[in-house]
Design a protein around this motif. Sequence first.
Motif, PDB file in Angstrom:
ATOM      1  N   HIS A 252       0.859  -1.177   0.000  1.00  0.00           N
ATOM      2  CA  HIS A 252       0.000   0.000   0.000  1.00  0.00           C
ATOM      3  C   HIS A 252       0.899   1.231   0.000  1.00  0.00           C
ATOM      4  O   HIS A 252       1.887   1.281   0.726  1.00  0.00           O
ATOM      5  N   ILE A 253       0.521   2.216  -0.805  1.00  0.00           N
ATOM      6  CA  ILE A 253       1.301   3.447  -0.912  1.00  0.00           C
ATOM      7  C   ILE A 253       0.355   4.628  -0.725  1.00  0.00           C
ATOM      8  O   ILE A 253      -0.640   4.761  -1.439  1.00  0.00           O
ATOM      9  N   TRP A 254       0.654   5.459   0.255  1.00  0.00           N
ATOM     10  CA  TRP A 254      -0.099   6.691   0.513  1.00  0.00           C
ATOM     11  C   TRP A 254       0.822   7.856   0.183  1.00  0.00           C
ATOM     12  O   TRP A 254       1.926   7.945   0.722  1.00  0.00           O
TER      13      TRP A 254
ATOM     14  N   GLU B 113       4.597   4.551 -12.828  1.00  0.00           N
ATOM     15  CA  GLU B 113       6.045   4.413 -12.610  1.00  0.00           C
ATOM     16  C   GLU B 113       6.339   4.022 -11.171  1.00  0.00           C
ATOM     17  O   GLU B 113       7.213   3.187 -10.906  1.00  0.00           O
ATOM     18  N   LEU B 114       5.609   4.597 -10.240  1.00  0.00           N
ATOM     19  CA  LEU B 114       5.757   4.250  -8.826  1.00  0.00           C
ATOM     20  C   LEU B 114       5.465   2.767  -8.595  1.00  0.00           C
ATOM     21  O   LEU B 114       6.191   2.074  -7.890  1.00  0.00           O
ATOM     22  N   HIS B 115       4.408   2.269  -9.220  1.00  0.00           N
ATOM     23  CA  HIS B 115       4.070   0.844  -9.104  1.00  0.00           C
ATOM     24  C   HIS B 115       5.157  -0.022  -9.733  1.00  0.00           C
ATOM     25  O   HIS B 115       5.538  -1.055  -9.163  1.00  0.00           O
ATOM     26  N   ASP B 116       5.675   0.387 -10.894  1.00  0.00           N
ATOM     27  CA  ASP B 116       6.732  -0.385 -11.559  1.00  0.00           C
ATOM     28  C   ASP B 116       7.977  -0.483 -10.678  1.00  0.00           C
ATOM     29  O   ASP B 116       8.556  -1.563 -10.523  1.00  0.00           O
ATOM     30  N   VAL B 117       8.388   0.639 -10.111  1.00  0.00           N
ATOM     31  CA  VAL B 117       9.566   0.661  -9.231  1.00  0.00           C
ATOM     32  C   VAL B 117       9.330  -0.223  -8.009  1.00  0.00           C
ATOM     33  O   VAL B 117      10.186  -1.014  -7.617  1.00  0.00           O
ATOM     34  N   THR B 118       8.145  -0.098  -7.421  1.00  0.00           N
ATOM     35  CA  THR B 118       7.829  -0.889  -6.227  1.00  0.00           C
ATOM     36  C   THR B 118       7.851  -2.378  -6.544  1.00  0.00           C
ATOM     37  O   THR B 118       8.407  -3.180  -5.787  1.00  0.00           O
ATOM     38  N   SER B 119       7.274  -2.759  -7.655  1.00  0.00           N
ATOM     39  CA  SER B 119       7.252  -4.167  -8.048  1.00  0.00           C
ATOM     40  C   SER B 119       8.659  -4.685  -8.310  1.00  0.00           C
ATOM     41  O   SER B 119       9.027  -5.787  -7.880  1.00  0.00           O
ATOM     42  N   ARG B 120       9.462  -3.882  -9.007  1.00  0.00           N
ATOM     43  CA  ARG B 120      10.824  -4.312  -9.338  1.00  0.00           C
ATOM     44  C   ARG B 120      11.675  -4.521  -8.087  1.00  0.00           C
ATOM     45  O   ARG B 120      12.378  -5.514  -7.968  1.00  0.00           O
ATOM     46  N   VAL B 121      11.577  -3.615  -7.128  1.00  0.00           N
ATOM     47  CA  VAL B 121      12.413  -3.694  -5.926  1.00  0.00           C
ATOM     48  C   VAL B 121      11.909  -4.757  -4.949  1.00  0.00           C
ATOM     49  O   VAL B 121      12.700  -5.435  -4.297  1.00  0.00           O
ATOM     50  N   THR B 122      10.588  -4.928  -4.864  1.00  0.00           N
ATOM     51  CA  THR B 122      10.026  -5.812  -3.839  1.00  0.00           C
ATOM     52  C   THR B 122       9.558  -7.156  -4.368  1.00  0.00           C
ATOM     53  O   THR B 122       9.235  -8.040  -3.574  1.00  0.00           O
ATOM     54  N   ALA B 123       9.486  -7.313  -5.685  1.00  0.00           N
ATOM     55  CA  ALA B 123       8.949  -8.524  -6.332  1.00  0.00           C
ATOM     56  C   ALA B 123       7.452  -8.707  -6.068  1.00  0.00           C
ATOM     57  O   ALA B 123       6.919  -9.795  -6.264  1.00  0.00           O
TER      58      ALA B 123
ATOM     59  N   ASN C 109      -1.199  -6.349  -7.085  1.00  0.00           N
ATOM     60  CA  ASN C 109      -1.387  -6.252  -5.634  1.00  0.00           C
ATOM     61  C   ASN C 109      -1.038  -4.868  -5.077  1.00  0.00           C
ATOM     62  O   ASN C 109      -1.314  -4.592  -3.920  1.00  0.00           O
ATOM     63  N   ILE C 110      -0.419  -4.016  -5.862  1.00  0.00           N
ATOM     64  CA  ILE C 110       0.027  -2.710  -5.380  1.00  0.00           C
ATOM     65  C   ILE C 110      -1.141  -1.728  -5.433  1.00  0.00           C
ATOM     66  O   ILE C 110      -1.810  -1.596  -6.454  1.00  0.00           O
ATOM     67  N   LYS C 111      -1.395  -1.074  -4.326  1.00  0.00           N
ATOM     68  CA  LYS C 111      -2.480  -0.095  -4.214  1.00  0.00           C
ATOM     69  C   LYS C 111      -1.881   1.257  -3.828  1.00  0.00           C
ATOM     70  O   LYS C 111      -1.050   1.340  -2.922  1.00  0.00           O
ATOM     71  N   SER C 112      -2.298   2.312  -4.516  1.00  0.00           N
ATOM     72  CA  SER C 112      -1.798   3.638  -4.158  1.00  0.00           C
ATOM     73  C   SER C 112      -2.952   4.630  -4.125  1.00  0.00           C
ATOM     74  O   SER C 112      -3.975   4.432  -4.777  1.00  0.00           O
ATOM     75  N   ARG C 113      -2.760   5.654  -3.336  1.00  0.00           N
ATOM     76  CA  ARG C 113      -3.718   6.741  -3.264  1.00  0.00           C
ATOM     77  C   ARG C 113      -2.956   8.028  -2.972  1.00  0.00           C
ATOM     78  O   ARG C 113      -1.909   8.016  -2.334  1.00  0.00           O
ATOM     79  N   VAL C 114      -3.500   9.128  -3.477  1.00  0.00           N
ATOM     80  CA  VAL C 114      -2.850  10.430  -3.374  1.00  0.00           C
ATOM     81  C   VAL C 114      -3.854  11.415  -2.797  1.00  0.00           C
ATOM     82  O   VAL C 114      -5.011  11.435  -3.210  1.00  0.00           O
ATOM     83  N   SER C 115      -3.398  12.226  -1.845  1.00  0.00           N
ATOM     84  CA  SER C 115      -4.304  13.229  -1.289  1.00  0.00           C
ATOM     85  C   SER C 115      -3.541  14.497  -0.911  1.00  0.00           C
ATOM     86  O   SER C 115      -2.381  14.461  -0.531  1.00  0.00           O
ATOM     87  N   SER C 116      -4.250  15.599  -1.033  1.00  0.00           N
ATOM     88  CA  SER C 116      -3.745  16.895  -0.626  1.00  0.00           C
ATOM     89  C   SER C 116      -4.110  17.109   0.840  1.00  0.00           C
ATOM     90  O   SER C 116      -5.198  16.729   1.272  1.00  0.00           O
ATOM     91  N   VAL C 117      -3.195  17.716   1.592  1.00  0.00           N
ATOM     92  CA  VAL C 117      -3.464  17.979   3.004  1.00  0.00           C
ATOM     93  C   VAL C 117      -3.359  19.475   3.280  1.00  0.00           C
ATOM     94  O   VAL C 117      -2.583  20.185   2.653  1.00  0.00           O
TER      95      VAL C 117
ATOM     96  N   HIS D  45       4.998  13.575   0.931  1.00  0.00           N
ATOM     97  CA  HIS D  45       5.446  12.424   1.728  1.00  0.00           C
ATOM     98  C   HIS D  45       4.799  11.152   1.192  1.00  0.00           C
ATOM     99  O   HIS D  45       3.605  11.128   0.886  1.00  0.00           O
ATOM    100  N   ALA D  46       5.603  10.106   1.091  1.00  0.00           N
ATOM    101  CA  ALA D  46       5.099   8.782   0.710  1.00  0.00           C
ATOM    102  C   ALA D  46       5.280   7.839   1.885  1.00  0.00           C
ATOM    103  O   ALA D  46       6.359   7.754   2.470  1.00  0.00           O
ATOM    104  N   ASP D  47       4.216   7.160   2.232  1.00  0.00           N
ATOM    105  CA  ASP D  47       4.232   6.135   3.267  1.00  0.00           C
ATOM    106  C   ASP D  47       3.929   4.816   2.568  1.00  0.00           C
ATOM    107  O   ASP D  47       2.873   4.669   1.945  1.00  0.00           O
ATOM    108  N   VAL D  48       4.863   3.882   2.637  1.00  0.00           N
ATOM    109  CA  VAL D  48       4.731   2.611   1.935  1.00  0.00           C
ATOM    110  C   VAL D  48       4.707   1.479   2.964  1.00  0.00           C
ATOM    111  O   VAL D  48       5.595   1.386   3.809  1.00  0.00           O
ATOM    112  N   ALA D  49       3.687   0.645   2.883  1.00  0.00           N
ATOM    113  CA  ALA D  49       3.556  -0.501   3.780  1.00  0.00           C
ATOM    114  C   ALA D  49       3.719  -1.775   2.957  1.00  0.00           C
ATOM    115  O   ALA D  49       2.997  -1.994   1.989  1.00  0.00           O
TER     116      ALA D  49
END
Length: 124
Positions: free
Chosen positions: A3-5, A24-34, A39-47, A63-67
């Motif tokens: 999960h990516i916030w 691109e974020l999903h591609d990088v995450t998949s490549r590094v973590t296999a 299965n990769i889920k991301s969401r973006v929000s303004s604060v 800020h990116a928080d990745v679980a």
Amino acid sequence: MPHIWIEYSNDLTPPADLDDVLVELHDVTSRVTAAPLANIKSRVSSVDAHVWDGDGRRQSMVHADVALMEGRTTEAKAELAHLIMDLLAGAFEPASADRELQVTAEVRDIERATYAKQPEGTIA
């Protein structure tokens, strides 16, 4: 899973190609973590928050928080954090020259025993 916030201060305009940035974020995450791309889920929000430095200058932030499911090495998690930070730093621009843009990323583990997902058998 993973999960990516992504949060950004509301003085920033999200990139026009935000969908491409997320791909691109999903591609990088998949490549590094296999992790499988599906299965990769991301969401973006303004604060509605801004950071002020000690000199009273207004700062913008992203800020990116990745679980991730536990089991990746510290080195892999650090690599992912830096790659995501660099990707986001290139995607977001400060609102004006008088603002500094701070970009951070944290990659953390999720304990398999305390994580639930449907359909069963799809945790990576």
